[in-house]
Design an enzyme around this catalytic site. Structure first.
Site, short mmCIF file in Angstrom:
data_model
loop_
_atom_site.label_atom_id
_atom_site.label_comp_id
_atom_site.label_asym_id
_atom_site.label_seq_id
_atom_site.Cartn_x
_atom_site.Cartn_y
_atom_site.Cartn_z
N TYR A 5 -4.18 2.35 15.81
CA TYR A 5 -2.97 2.13 16.61
C TYR A 5 -3.27 2.06 18.09
O TYR A 5 -2.58 1.38 18.84
CB TYR A 5 -1.99 3.28 16.38
N GLU A 62 -3.41 0.09 8.17
CA GLU A 62 -2.23 0.48 8.94
C GLU A 62 -2.41 0.02 10.38
O GLU A 62 -3.49 0.19 10.96
CB GLU A 62 -2.03 2.01 8.99
N GLU A 111 -7.01 8.66 6.12
CA GLU A 111 -7.27 9.33 7.39
C GLU A 111 -7.71 10.79 7.23
O GLU A 111 -6.98 11.71 7.63
CB GLU A 111 -6.03 9.27 8.29
N ASN A 147 -7.24 2.28 9.72
CA ASN A 147 -5.94 2.45 10.35
C ASN A 147 -6.20 2.60 11.84
O ASN A 147 -7.01 3.46 12.24
CB ASN A 147 -5.24 3.74 9.88
N ARG A 173 0.86 -1.19 0.00
CA ARG A 173 0.00 0.00 0.00
C ARG A 173 0.90 1.24 0.00
O ARG A 173 1.66 1.44 0.94
CB ARG A 173 -0.90 -0.01 1.24
N HIS A 211 -2.50 11.00 0.59
CA HIS A 211 -1.97 10.78 1.94
C HIS A 211 -1.25 12.08 2.35
O HIS A 211 -0.04 12.08 2.57
CB HIS A 211 -1.06 9.56 1.95
C1 FCB Z 1 -0.99 7.40 10.64
C2 FCB Z 1 -0.56 7.88 9.28
C3 FCB Z 1 0.77 7.32 8.82
C4 FCB Z 1 1.76 7.21 9.95
C5 FCB Z 1 1.15 6.51 11.15
C6 FCB Z 1 2.10 6.33 12.32
O1 FCB Z 1 -1.82 8.34 11.22
O2 FCB Z 1 -1.53 7.55 8.31
O3 FCB Z 1 1.23 8.12 7.77
O4 FCB Z 1 2.31 8.42 10.23
O5 FCB Z 1 0.03 7.21 11.58
#
Ligand code: FCB
Length: 460
Positions: free
Chosen positions: A299, A366, A168, A297, A79, A123
């Site tokens: 985290y 992500e 995002e 995405n 990607r 992006h």
């Molecule tokens: C996300 C972004 C990516 C990267 C990660 C850690 O928000 O899409 O570009 O910076 O975080």
């Protein structure tokens, strides 16, 4: 490592992700014009140590070797994003053949290596010339984006079948225009809301353009929803804070994209900022153009509470529209080098919710973690925390799939250590280490572990 190896059904796609400005470098080559991130990173005080993407991972010149590395890891999909200022340096109008040629070569190299290209159109590197004309604050941006989309899909659409409009949009709207941490660095809650709407409109307008230029395309958008947690024993005010934060973080996109409306009560919560006239008749229908899958995405989760009576709000969330009295509550340790909470359970929960709200198959486009990696005496990069994070999140995802959620793939963020936006080169997310002085790539233990997971599913 105690976590058992996660198992996914046949056909599950394993990949890794990057983004143009974070890895390419070569910012002034072959006709590329500056983007808002060139301007922002070159503005003193905006990025860690004044770091810029001028060179980054020099991927623009090292692309064939980087693709060979992907092949070595056994990646099935890659990607990446296309830099708008390389394709249409003027923002609108003439297409730059030299810029297109780079992505042409990249796609051909990937296909020759048996790796499926998954392309994101935006992006975050908006051409600065368009920012100067109002950027995401102006409705016209939707047409500019559709025009750029036609240029890219018109040339790569014969070989690329997976298309993502935006990465995002929360970051390109709220984080960039309301919180001000990303380019162009504005702090205005109304701008956050209006740019979010214009991003949605641009997305909706691009979807039919992709279908027109690429019959059989899988069309998608990537959001970054986050599970919002309130205090354990919430008051009425805390519950309201959770609702408001969830709207400004998640509902602001889930609503228009999948439910044909902004979340109930959200426009009332922002009535002191706007009468909502930035939403024109017909917008929501356009934004709701049917998609084939949803990119997620994710985290970390988010913790909030109501700001105590008479107190000053804590953290950045209070800068979001309608969240003036919402506190951001400290994440629960152990934290990653980003200060982010690690919660595989929340990851699973938000993936499941994303599938429910959208009614679409989901790809995790992500997920990953930053740690203070170093090259050890043996020349290797031992990153046990990243290995543990990866395996725990893959495990949670496998559980979601086993319980019936339609998740079709996972993309590790990131293939390479790279320019981590406002945090520059200070934060390393790669499963491959990059020495920024020499540009030498070293596969980390996490990269090897990921390769083993892939190989276990697809013996070569
Ligand atoms: C996300 C972004 C990516 C990267 C990660 C850690 O928000 O899409 O570009 O910076 O975080």
């Amino acid at each position: 490592m105690t976590t058992p190896a996660p198992t996914f059904p046949p056909g599950f796609l394993f990949g890794a992700a990057t983004a143009s400005y974070q890895i390419e470098g070569a910012v002034a080559e072959d006709g590329r014009s500056p983007s808002i991130w060139d301007t922002f990173s070159h503005t003193p005080g905006k990025t860690f140590g004044g770091d810029t993407g001028d060179v980054a991972c020099d991927h623009y010149h090292r692309m064939p070797a980087d693709v060979a590395l992907m092949q070595e890891l056994g990646l099935e999909a890659y990607r990446f994003s296309v830099a708008w200022p390389r394709i249409v340096p003027g923002g609108t109008g003439a297409v730059n053949a030299a810029g297109v040629a780079f992505y042409d070569r990249l796609v051909d190299t990937l296909l020759a290596a048996g790796i499926r290209p998954v392309v994101t159109l935006y992006h975050w590197d908006l051409p600065q010339v368009l920012e100067d004309r109002g950027g995401w604050r102006t409705r016209e941006v939707a047409d500019w984006f559709a025009e750029y989309t036609a240029a890219v899909v018109g040339t790569l659409g014969d070989r690329v079948k997976h298309w993502t409009t935006l990465n995002e949009p929360w970051c390109s709207s709220m984080l960039s225009h309301a919180i001000g941490a990303h380019a162009p660095g504005h702090q205005d809650p109304l701008e956050g809301l209006v740019t979010a709407h214009h991003l949605m409109l641009a997305h909706g307008r691009a979807v039919p353009v992709i279908r027109e230029h690429c019959p059989g395309a899988q069309v998608s958008i990537t959001l970054n929803p986050t599970q919002v947690h309130g205090p354990e024993d919430p008051t009425e005010a805390d519950l309201d804070a959770v609702r408001r934060a969830d709207n400004a973080l998640n509902g602001v996109f889930f609503g228009p994209l999948f439910h044909g409306a902004y979340p109930e009560g959200m426009l009332d919560d922002v009535a002191h900022l706007t009468d909502g006239s930035f939403v024109h008749a017909g917008d929501l229908a356009e934004i709701g153009a049917p998609l084939d899958n949803l990119g997620v995405n994710n985290y970390f989760p988010t913790r909030v509470a109501a700001t105590p009576e008479g107190g000053e709000p804590d953290g950045g969330i209070h800068l979001l529209p309608g969240c003036e009295r919402v506190d951001e509550v400290a994440p629960r340790p152990p934290l990653t080098a980003m200060g982010w909470e690690q919660s595989p359970e929340s990851h699973r929960a938000i993936v499941e919710r994303s599938a429910r709200e959208s009614g679409l198959p989901v790809y995790v486009t992500e997920n990953g973690s930053a740690w203070d990696d170093t090259i050890a005496a043996d020349g290797q990069v031992h990153d046990p925390e990243r290995v543990a994070y990866l395996m725990a999140h893959l495990g949670a995802l496998a559980d979601a799939v086993a319980a019936g959620t339609d998740v079709r793939g996972y993309f590790a963020w990131s293939l390479l250590d790279n320019f981590e936006w406002a945090l520059g080169y200070d934060k390393r997310f790669g499963i491959v280490h990059v020495d920024y002085d020499t540009q030498v790539r070293t596969v980390k233990d996490s990269g090897r572990q990921y390769a083993r997971v892939i190989a276990a599913h697809h013996p070569r």
